[in-house]
Design an enzyme around this catalytic site. Structure first.
Site, short mmCIF file in Angstrom:
data_model
loop_
_atom_site.label_atom_id
_atom_site.label_comp_id
_atom_site.label_asym_id
_atom_site.label_seq_id
_atom_site.Cartn_x
_atom_site.Cartn_y
_atom_site.Cartn_z
N ASN A 1 25.89 -14.28 -22.08
CA ASN A 1 27.16 -14.75 -21.54
C ASN A 1 26.88 -15.49 -20.24
O ASN A 1 26.13 -15.01 -19.39
CB ASN A 1 28.09 -13.56 -21.29
CG ASN A 1 28.53 -12.88 -22.58
OD1 ASN A 1 28.67 -13.53 -23.60
ND2 ASN A 1 28.73 -11.58 -22.54
N HIS B 1 21.14 -11.76 -17.97
CA HIS B 1 20.83 -10.66 -18.89
C HIS B 1 21.04 -11.10 -20.32
O HIS B 1 21.96 -11.88 -20.61
CB HIS B 1 21.66 -9.41 -18.58
CG HIS B 1 23.13 -9.66 -18.45
ND1 HIS B 1 23.69 -10.23 -17.34
CD2 HIS B 1 24.15 -9.44 -19.32
CE1 HIS B 1 24.99 -10.34 -17.51
NE2 HIS B 1 25.30 -9.88 -18.71
N HIS C 1 21.88 -9.76 -23.99
CA HIS C 1 22.37 -8.64 -24.79
C HIS C 1 21.66 -8.65 -26.14
O HIS C 1 21.60 -9.69 -26.80
CB HIS C 1 23.87 -8.79 -25.09
CG HIS C 1 24.78 -8.74 -23.92
ND1 HIS C 1 25.53 -7.62 -23.60
CD2 HIS C 1 25.11 -9.67 -22.99
CE1 HIS C 1 26.29 -7.87 -22.53
NE2 HIS C 1 26.05 -9.12 -22.14
N GLY D 1 32.26 -15.17 -20.30
CA GLY D 1 32.43 -13.72 -20.25
C GLY D 1 31.39 -13.00 -19.41
O GLY D 1 31.23 -11.78 -19.54
N GLN D 2 30.69 -13.74 -18.55
CA GLN D 2 29.67 -13.09 -17.71
C GLN D 2 30.34 -12.32 -16.58
O GLN D 2 31.03 -12.91 -15.74
CB GLN D 2 28.72 -14.15 -17.14
CG GLN D 2 27.58 -13.52 -16.32
CD GLN D 2 26.60 -14.55 -15.78
OE1 GLN D 2 26.81 -15.76 -15.88
NE2 GLN D 2 25.53 -14.06 -15.18
N ASP E 1 23.17 -0.61 -22.59
CA ASP E 1 24.43 -1.00 -21.96
C ASP E 1 25.31 0.24 -21.76
O ASP E 1 25.39 1.12 -22.62
CB ASP E 1 25.16 -2.03 -22.83
CG ASP E 1 26.26 -2.76 -22.07
OD1 ASP E 1 26.11 -3.98 -21.85
OD2 ASP E 1 27.26 -2.12 -21.69
P1 AMP Z 1 28.29 -9.53 -19.24
O1 AMP Z 1 29.75 -9.29 -19.51
O2 AMP Z 1 27.62 -10.42 -20.23
O3 AMP Z 1 28.05 -9.95 -17.80
O4 AMP Z 1 27.59 -8.14 -19.46
C1 AMP Z 1 27.45 -7.19 -18.47
C2 AMP Z 1 27.18 -5.91 -19.17
O5 AMP Z 1 26.63 -4.99 -18.24
C3 AMP Z 1 28.42 -5.24 -19.77
O6 AMP Z 1 28.23 -5.10 -21.17
C4 AMP Z 1 28.48 -3.90 -19.06
O7 AMP Z 1 28.89 -2.86 -19.91
C5 AMP Z 1 27.05 -3.72 -18.59
N1 AMP Z 1 26.86 -2.90 -17.41
C6 AMP Z 1 27.49 -3.00 -16.23
N2 AMP Z 1 27.02 -2.08 -15.36
C7 AMP Z 1 26.06 -1.40 -16.02
C8 AMP Z 1 25.18 -0.33 -15.68
N3 AMP Z 1 25.21 0.23 -14.45
N4 AMP Z 1 24.32 0.12 -16.60
C9 AMP Z 1 24.29 -0.43 -17.83
N5 AMP Z 1 25.07 -1.45 -18.22
C10 AMP Z 1 25.95 -1.92 -17.33
#
Ligand code: AMP
Length: 115
Positions: free
Chosen positions: A88, A101, A103, A94-95, A30
């Site tokens: 999420n 994806h 986590h 919180g998505q 992340d």
């Molecule tokens: P969510 O809030 O569950 O949708 O998680 C999205 C996650 O993607 C967040 O923790 C961001 O920090 C991560 N994220 C967004 N863009 C990137 C990227 N280019 N590379 C790695 N992680 C990312």
């Protein structure tokens, strides 16, 4: 999907620190880690969220949860002390990225309830 950041990462059009890859799944660190170990596991196929998982995707999701997540946890040495897995879903969940994806968070003690 052409404007999806995770599709671009899966296609290697956007750089990432990859932790795992097979034909259907890819995992990477992340960008804004919330724990010392914070890996995102995604299907290469664009699936918008957990709610969009179709009958044809069930094996893929099972593969992620049953095979890939534990393998990464072992490789990152967070299996013995434990770790958290989060999906999420939707706005209240919180998505922020609309590509399914998972986590994996570890190497610190987690709190409950989450914020
Ligand atoms: P969510 O809030 O569950 O949708 O998680 C999205 C996650 O993607 C967040 O923790 C961001 O920090 C991560 N994220 C967004 N863009 C990137 C990227 N280019 N590379 C790695 N992680 C990312």
């Amino acid at each position: 999907m052409s404007d999806c950041i995770f599709c671009k990462i899966a296609a290697k059009e956007v750089p990432a620190n990859f932790a795992y890859e097979d034909d259907d799944v890819i995992a990477f660190s992340d960008l804004a880690p919330q724990a010392p170990v914070h890996i995102l596991v995604i299907p290469k196929k664009h699936i918008e969220s957990l709610l969009a998982v179709g009958e044809e995707d069930k094996k893929l999701l099972s593969h992620i949860m049953v095979d890939v997540v534990p393998q990464i946890a072992r490789e990152k040495h967070i299996d013995e002390k434990g770790f958290r897995v989060v999906i999420n879903t939707g706005d209240d969940g919180g998505q922020t990225v609309k590509h399914l994806h998972v986590h994996i968070l570890g190497d610190r003690s987690m709190q409950w309830p989450p914020g």
